[in-house]
Design an enzyme around this catalytic site. Sequence first.
Site, PDB file in Angstrom:
ATOM      1  N   LEU A  68      38.881  25.006  76.393  1.00 56.49           N
ATOM      2  CA  LEU A  68      39.225  23.834  77.203  1.00 56.49           C
ATOM      3  C   LEU A  68      39.812  24.252  78.549  1.00 56.49           C
ATOM      4  CD1 LEU A  68      40.640  21.262  74.631  1.00 56.49           C
ATOM      5  CD2 LEU A  68      38.536  21.087  75.973  1.00 56.49           C
ATOM      6  N   GLY A  69      39.081  25.117  79.237  1.00 53.50           N
ATOM      7  CA  GLY A  69      39.437  25.426  80.613  1.00 53.50           C
ATOM      8  C   GLY A  69      38.866  24.353  81.516  1.00 53.50           C
ATOM      9  N   ALA A 128      28.251  29.669  79.081  1.00 56.46           N
ATOM     10  CA  ALA A 128      29.447  30.436  79.449  1.00 56.46           C
ATOM     11  C   ALA A 128      29.084  31.890  79.744  1.00 56.46           C
ATOM     12  CB  ALA A 128      30.485  30.336  78.342  1.00 56.46           C
ATOM     13  N   ARG A 129      29.059  32.726  78.702  1.00 62.26           N
ATOM     14  CA  ARG A 129      28.697  34.128  78.836  1.00 62.26           C
ATOM     15  C   ARG A 129      27.878  34.549  77.619  1.00 62.26           C
ATOM     16  NH1 ARG A 129      29.317  34.131  83.567  1.00 62.26           N
ATOM     17  NH2 ARG A 129      30.610  35.516  84.847  1.00 62.26           N
ATOM     18  N   GLU A 169      20.494  40.290  80.745  1.00 61.19           N
ATOM     19  CA  GLU A 169      19.904  39.428  81.771  1.00 61.19           C
ATOM     20  C   GLU A 169      19.248  40.274  82.851  1.00 61.19           C
ATOM     21  OE1 GLU A 169      22.882  36.708  83.224  1.00 61.19           O
ATOM     22  OE2 GLU A 169      23.195  35.810  81.249  1.00 61.19           O
ATOM     23  N   HIS A 189      20.393  31.585  83.756  1.00 59.35           N
ATOM     24  CA  HIS A 189      21.766  31.680  84.275  1.00 59.35           C
ATOM     25  C   HIS A 189      21.854  30.845  85.558  1.00 59.35           C
ATOM     26  CE1 HIS A 189      25.539  34.433  84.269  1.00 59.35           C
ATOM     27  NE2 HIS A 189      25.809  33.244  84.777  1.00 59.35           N
TER      28      HIS A 189
END
Length: 305
Positions: A153-154, A229-230, A259, A278
Site C-alpha cells: 500500500l505505497g 511492480a517488479r 527483460e 514494462h
Amino acid sequence: MKYKVLITAPYFQLVIDRFRPVFAENDIEIVVPIVKERMSEEELAPLIIDIDGILCGDDKITERIINTALKLKTIVKWGTGIDSIDKEAAIKRGIPIRNTPNAFTEPVADSVLGYILCFARDIIYLDKKMHEGIWVKKMTHTLAECTLGIIGLGNVGMAVLKRANAFGMRVIANDVRKIDLNCLVSLEKLLKESDFVSINCDLNPTSRYLINKKTLSLMKPTACLINAARGPIVNEKDLIQALQEEKIAGAALDVFEDEPLPVNSPLRHMKNVILSPHNTNGSPKALEHVHYNSVNHLINDLKNE
C-alpha cells in the site's frame, strides 16, 4: 569544471537531443551507449571508469561498478525503483542515489484497473471472437461482485485501492508496514479470498519471490494475478506451472524476471495471460516530469559536490 556523464536510461535516450543544450551550458559531456533494455555489469564496466555521473535505467549498478567508477559523484535513476542499484556500496562511497518518487502512480494504477476489467468483463476474448467472425456470448462479472487483494500500500497501491473503491469492489490489502486501515489482512487471507491479486510493493529482500508455488496454491482457481511492480517478486517458473495446471485462472504481467521477456517464454503462448513490455508507466506528463527531475538532480549533485 568539465563533467562526464553516462546516460543509459532508454526513455531518456529517446529525447536526449532536447537536453544537449542544457548539458553543454553546464559543461557536461554525455556518453550515450546503445541500450536494448538495460545494461549488464559486463557492459557497464568499460564505460564507467572516468564517469562523474550516471543517469541510468534498470541497469545493474553493482558494487563492482560503483567501485570501478573512481570519479563517480552521483547516481540518478530515471524513474522510481532503485532495486537494481547496490545502495550499500553507494553509501560507502558517499555517492547519492536520486530518483523521482511517485512518478508513475497514476498510469500504473490505471493499468492495473484496465487489466482487472479485461479479465472481469472478458474484453479481450470477446473482441477476438468477433474479429474471427464468431458471435458468442459469455457470462462475465461486474467489479462490484469481485474482491481485489492489493499487496503493498505505497503510492501505487493506494491509488489502485481508490480506483477499486470507485468501482464498488471489496478491497483487502497486505503491507509489511503498520498502516491504520480497516482493509488490512494477512497475506494468506488475501490470497485465499481475492478474485484479483495486484502486486504493488517494491522489490526488496522480503518481497523477492513472494509469489511462489506455496503462495500461488492459496489462490482461488478462478483468481487472476496482476504484476505491474517488479518481475522478481514472482517466481516465474512457479507461475507458469500454476497457469498450465489451472491452479489460477490467469495473469496480467507488465514486468518479468528477465527483460525483455525471452522469445521462448511459455507466457507468450498462453491465452489466459495478458502481457505488456514494462509499459504501465506510459504517460507524456509523467515522463516529462521524470526527464526534468532527473536532469536537475544530475546537475545539482555535480555542481554542489
